[in-house]
Structure formats: structure tokens, C-alpha cells
Design a protein around this motif. Structure first.
Motif, mmCIF file in Angstrom:
data_model
loop_
_atom_site.group_PDB
_atom_site.id
_atom_site.type_symbol
_atom_site.label_atom_id
_atom_site.label_comp_id
_atom_site.label_asym_id
_atom_site.label_seq_id
_atom_site.Cartn_x
_atom_site.Cartn_y
_atom_site.Cartn_z
ATOM 1 N N ASN A 305 0.834 -1.207 0.000
ATOM 2 C CA ASN A 305 0.000 0.000 0.000
ATOM 3 C C ASN A 305 0.870 1.260 0.000
ATOM 4 O O ASN A 305 0.588 2.230 -0.700
ATOM 5 C CB ASN A 305 -0.915 0.020 1.224
ATOM 6 N N LEU A 306 1.931 1.218 0.799
ATOM 7 C CA LEU A 306 2.834 2.360 0.910
ATOM 8 C C LEU A 306 3.570 2.603 -0.403
ATOM 9 O O LEU A 306 3.725 3.744 -0.849
ATOM 10 C CB LEU A 306 3.827 2.107 2.047
ATOM 11 N N ASP A 311 5.229 5.699 -4.179
ATOM 12 C CA ASP A 311 6.166 5.383 -5.257
ATOM 13 C C ASP A 311 7.609 5.466 -4.771
ATOM 14 O O ASP A 311 8.477 6.082 -5.394
ATOM 15 C CB ASP A 311 5.953 6.331 -6.437
ATOM 16 N N ILE A 312 7.885 4.834 -3.633
ATOM 17 C CA ILE A 312 9.216 4.883 -3.042
ATOM 18 C C ILE A 312 10.172 3.930 -3.752
ATOM 19 O O ILE A 312 9.746 3.009 -4.458
ATOM 20 C CB ILE A 312 9.163 4.549 -1.536
ATOM 21 N N ASP A 313 11.461 4.151 -3.552
ATOM 22 C CA ASP A 313 12.489 3.370 -4.230
ATOM 23 C C ASP A 313 12.834 2.072 -3.514
ATOM 24 O O ASP A 313 13.327 1.132 -4.137
ATOM 25 C CB ASP A 313 13.783 4.201 -4.351
ATOM 26 N N ARG A 314 12.601 2.028 -2.194
ATOM 27 C CA ARG A 314 13.085 0.876 -1.427
ATOM 28 C C ARG A 314 12.299 0.755 -0.126
ATOM 29 O O ARG A 314 11.853 1.765 0.442
ATOM 30 C CB ARG A 314 14.573 1.062 -1.125
ATOM 31 N N ASP A 338 5.961 -7.528 -4.966
ATOM 32 C CA ASP A 338 6.208 -7.926 -6.355
ATOM 33 C C ASP A 338 4.906 -8.220 -7.077
ATOM 34 O O ASP A 338 4.720 -7.845 -8.249
ATOM 35 C CB ASP A 338 7.118 -9.152 -6.405
ATOM 36 N N GLU A 339 3.987 -8.895 -6.381
ATOM 37 C CA GLU A 339 2.697 -9.207 -7.013
ATOM 38 C C GLU A 339 1.940 -7.931 -7.342
ATOM 39 O O GLU A 339 1.326 -7.801 -8.408
ATOM 40 C CB GLU A 339 1.888 -10.098 -6.067
ATOM 41 N N ARG A 340 1.994 -6.941 -6.433
ATOM 42 C CA ARG A 340 1.296 -5.681 -6.657
ATOM 43 C C ARG A 340 1.944 -4.883 -7.794
ATOM 44 O O ARG A 340 1.238 -4.296 -8.617
ATOM 45 C CB ARG A 340 1.307 -4.867 -5.360
ATOM 46 N N THR A 341 3.270 -4.840 -7.819
ATOM 47 C CA THR A 341 3.939 -4.066 -8.874
ATOM 48 C C THR A 341 3.766 -4.727 -10.239
ATOM 49 O O THR A 341 3.673 -4.027 -11.256
ATOM 50 C CB THR A 341 5.436 -3.876 -8.569
ATOM 51 N N ARG A 342 3.709 -6.050 -10.283
ATOM 52 C CA ARG A 342 3.475 -6.727 -11.563
ATOM 53 C C ARG A 342 2.120 -6.341 -12.134
ATOM 54 O O ARG A 342 1.981 -6.098 -13.333
ATOM 55 C CB ARG A 342 3.560 -8.238 -11.394
ATOM 56 N N ALA A 347 8.347 -1.365 -12.206
ATOM 57 C CA ALA A 347 9.549 -2.106 -11.832
ATOM 58 C C ALA A 347 9.455 -2.577 -10.379
ATOM 59 O O ALA A 347 8.829 -1.923 -9.545
ATOM 60 C CB ALA A 347 10.778 -1.228 -12.014
ATOM 61 N N PRO A 348 10.084 -3.719 -10.067
ATOM 62 C CA PRO A 348 10.088 -4.217 -8.683
ATOM 63 C C PRO A 348 10.742 -3.221 -7.738
ATOM 64 O O PRO A 348 11.620 -2.447 -8.129
ATOM 65 C CB PRO A 348 10.909 -5.511 -8.769
ATOM 66 N N VAL A 349 10.313 -3.245 -6.496
ATOM 67 C CA VAL A 349 10.873 -2.378 -5.465
ATOM 68 C C VAL A 349 11.717 -3.238 -4.524
ATOM 69 O O VAL A 349 11.212 -4.215 -3.950
ATOM 70 C CB VAL A 349 9.756 -1.673 -4.670
ATOM 71 N N PRO A 350 12.996 -2.937 -4.368
ATOM 72 C CA PRO A 350 13.855 -3.747 -3.498
ATOM 73 C C PRO A 350 13.375 -3.723 -2.048
ATOM 74 O O PRO A 350 12.884 -2.710 -1.553
ATOM 75 C CB PRO A 350 15.228 -3.080 -3.623
#
Length: 394
Positions: A305-306, A311-314, A338-342, A347-350
Motif C-alpha cells: 500500500n505504501l 512510489d518509493i524506491d526501497r 512484487d505481485e502488486r507491482t506486476r 519495476a520491482p521495489v527492493p
């Protein structure tokens, strides 16, 4: 100790350079100041014992350059983490290195006078402690049994205190700490300053940790790899510290980061905050059952959610509960994100876990005092007897 913004810029570069040091010419190039201004500032810093010579370095022409470095033990700050069930105290030098640390039990539900006595005793003890001192024997109920550690010979600039939120950072006043409503309206900053005779800054535990991690990255250790990040702390509670746009984000009322009290299940169990279905309640219930996978999934839901909102980097995970099984928490949180960003085609968030359990909170608390000295933002409003002009809040 410092006289103005330009001196803070120079001192920050000296700190970042570490033991190798940096020349006056490089300081002028990187600050945009004139060589004459840099010479005046560095002369003053040397006279005050904050900087010293570090040899000479060959130049491309002319005589070798004189190299200067920070004197780390010219000043120190105390960092206190007052958790619901324990107290951690660290003494940090100007470079950010921990030179002494202590821990003891603490009952945050005890009368305020007892908790303040324990905190003041910890400050007195850590000021005279030997390197990496061990665990104190105090109960956190005001016994004052931290032991005698010798003379208070170190120059201590102030005390940074990290506590569970919510709170008023500017005024140093606690609000209704989840599970401990009796602290609502308590002027912790002023009371502890009166006990210790030192400037005090109070902030949320998650903010302190996020500030400490950001400054570690600025000094080159790659704690967060730069950029915007959210620090999610899972220990006796659950909260977030947000570092956005190069600054610690506290919000208009310094209450940002109450991550654990977002509702994710409308008919969920009651939380200590009075709400129902909060992430904190669901996550801690899973932890109590020993269901790490479920705890990580719930934590990941909030983290996703965050990520979607900011739209944070990490995402950085920390706290004693995460430290007990960091791989499982990183794996579980990453899977949900990862499921949410897909689904969103981004792009995936580390996701990473910081080492040290709760200790990064205490170390970050010390940076609430030190950061303004180096012109760093965050932790600069809400001081008692210290100049908070070196930064701003978002």
C-alpha cells in the motif's frame, strides 16, 4: 559549536571524507565557497578542535595539498530508545561511530517519574561508560542501578530520545502512545532536559531509525542505497519512518508514519489504539502464534500500500521481530510487493532488512542531535537549547 551554514557544509564534507581527509581546494570546489572562505572556516574548526591535519597529498602542480580530517571525539551525542519493555542507550561520536552502548529492561507503563529516572540514569552512565559497555541491571523502574563507569570526561552535545508514537516532535510532547494512554500530553523533552542538564530532542522511534539509515548512506556505507525509502519497524509495535525527497518526512503535525494503524480488515480484532483490523494488531497476533509467514504477508500488504501511495524506491525492514528471522520477512514482504507491482506494470521495489534489531533506533536517536551540526535535514526542529536552523521539515 558551529557558526553558520557554510561551516556545517565544510564539517559535513570532513565527516564524509573519513580518515583519508580532504584538502581545502576540494572543499572549495564541492561547497562553491571561495578558497579564502574555506581557509577561514577550517582555521576556526581547527581552533575549536573539530578538525585536524591529516598529512599532505600530491597535487597536479605546485606544492602538495594539506589534507584535513574530522576529529570524531571532539563531540558526542547520546541516543536513547525508550521502548515499551526496554531501554537502549548509545554514545555516538561525530563520525557516527558508537563508542559505548547499554541496555536494560524498562516498563513504559510505570509512573512517569520512574521512567524519567531510568532514562536520566542511563544518560549519566553512558557518558562515562567504557567502549561498548554491556547490559545494565536497572529494571527501568527508577532503581538507578546502571553502575559507576568513571568520570564524565566526554563533551556531550545533547540527548536524542526515540519513543513509540504518536507524539509532537516540535514540542517534545507525547500523545496517546498505543497501549500507554497515560503518556498523553507528557512533556518528555522538557522533563528529561531538566533532569540531565542537556539539550534534548524527542522523535518517534521509526523516524530516528530512518534518519540514522539515511545519514549512514550519505557517509558511504550504502545502508539504503539512496533515494526515497520507507523504514518499517516491527518490534513491540509496528510503525514507519519515511525518507522522501532527501528529507525525513514528519508531516504538518509531525505525526506521519503511523503505518501500523491503517485498517486492512474492517471486521478485524480490536487494536490497542482503539480501532479494529489494524495491520499492527494482525501482524503481532501472527507473531504471537509463531506464524512468521502470515506476519510477513500482513506486513507486506501494508508495505505494498505504501509503495503504491508514495512510489518509493526501497523498503527497509527492521526491529527485533524482523531480526529474529530476517530472510523470512524479506521474502514474504517482497512477494506481496512484487505481485502488486506486476499488476501495475512497474519495476520491482527492493526489500532489505537492516541488521542490529532495535539498536539502529538508538543510533538514529543520537543523530537527532548530530544531524543539524552537519547541515543535514531531519531532526532539527524541537530541540531544547540547541539551534534547529540547519534543516526543514516536509
Amino acid at each position: 559549536m558551529l557558526r553558520g551554514h557554510n561551516a556545517a557544509l565544510v564539517l559535513d564534507l570532513l565527516r564524509s571524507a573519513g580518515g583519508d581527509g580532504i584538502s581545502r581546494i576540494e572543499l572549495a570546489e564541492r561547497t562553491g565557497l571561495t578558497p579564502q572562505a574555506v581557509s577561514k572556516i577550517t582555521a576556526r574548526l581547527r581552533a575549536e578542535g573539530l578538525a585536524t591535519g591529516a598529512g599532505r597529498r600530491a597535487s597536479t602542480g605546485g606544492k602538495p595539498r594539506t589534507v584535513l580530517r574530522l576529529v570524531p571525539d571532539a563531540g558526542h551525542a547520546v541516543g536513547l530508545h525508550l521502548d515499551r519493555d526496554g531501554l537502549t542507550a548509545v554514545l555516538v561520536d561525530l563520525s557516527g561511530a558508537v563508542v559505548a552502548s547499554r541496555a536494560a529492561p524498562l516498563d513504559l507503563g510505570a509512573p512517569a517519574d520512574e521512567v524519567l529516572t531510568a532514562a536520566a540514569d542511563a544518560v549519566a552512565a553512558i557518558r562515562g561508560a567504557g567502549p561498548e559497555a554491556g547490559t545494565g541491571t536497572g529494571t527501568g523502574g527508577g532503581t538507578g542501578s546502571w553502575g559507576g563507569e568513571g568520570p564524565e570526561g566526554r563533551a556531550v552535545l545533547g540527548v536524542g530520545v526515540a519513543v513509540p508514537g504518536p507524539l509532537d516532535h516540535r514540542g517534545g510532547v507525547l500523545h496517546r502512545v498505543t497501549g500507554f494512554p497515560q503518556w498523553d500530553g507528557y512533556p518528555l523533552r522538557d522533563e528529561l532536559a531538566a533532569r540531565t542538564g542537556l539539550p534534548v530532542v524527542v522523535d518517534k522511534d521509526t523516524n530516528a531509525a530512518a534518519l540514522g539509515l539515511a545519514l549512514r548512506t550519505a557517509c558511504g556505507d550504502g545502508a539504503t542505497d539512496g533515494g526515497d525509502f520507507a523504514y518499517l519497524h516491527l518490534g513491540t509495535g509496528l510503525g514507519a519512518g519515511l525518507f522522501l525527497g532527501g528529507e525525513l518526512h514528519r508531516g504538518a503535525r509531525t505525526g506521519a508514519g503511523e503505518f501500523g494503524h491503517q485498517t486492512v480488515r474492517l471486521d478485524g480484532p480490536e487494536c490497542g489504539c482503539g480501532g479494529h483490523g489494524c495491520i499492527e494488531a494482525l501482524c503481532l497476533a501472527a507473531v504471537a502464534r509463531g506464524d512468521v509467514a502470515e506476519a510477513a504477508r500482513v506486513l507486506g500488504t501494508g508495505a505494498a500500500n505504501l509503495v503504491g501511495l508514495l512510489d518509493i524506491d526501497r523498503v527497509v525492514l527492521g526491529g527485533r521481530t524482523v531480526a529474529a528471522d530476517p530472510d523470512a520477512y524479506v521474502r514474504g514482504v517482497r512477494a506481496v510487493i512484487d505481485e502488486r507491482t506486476r499488476r501495475g506494470g512497474i519495476a520491482p521495489v527492493p526489500v532489505a532488512a537492516v541488521e542490529g534489531g532495535d539498536r539502529p533506533v538508538a543510533e538514529g536517536a543520537a543523530q537527532l542531535i548530530l544531524a543539524p551540526l552537519f547541515g543535514r535535514t531531519g531532526g532539527t526542529n524541537g530541540t531544547n537549547g540547541a539551534d534547529g536552523s540547519a534543516g526543514r521539515e516536509r
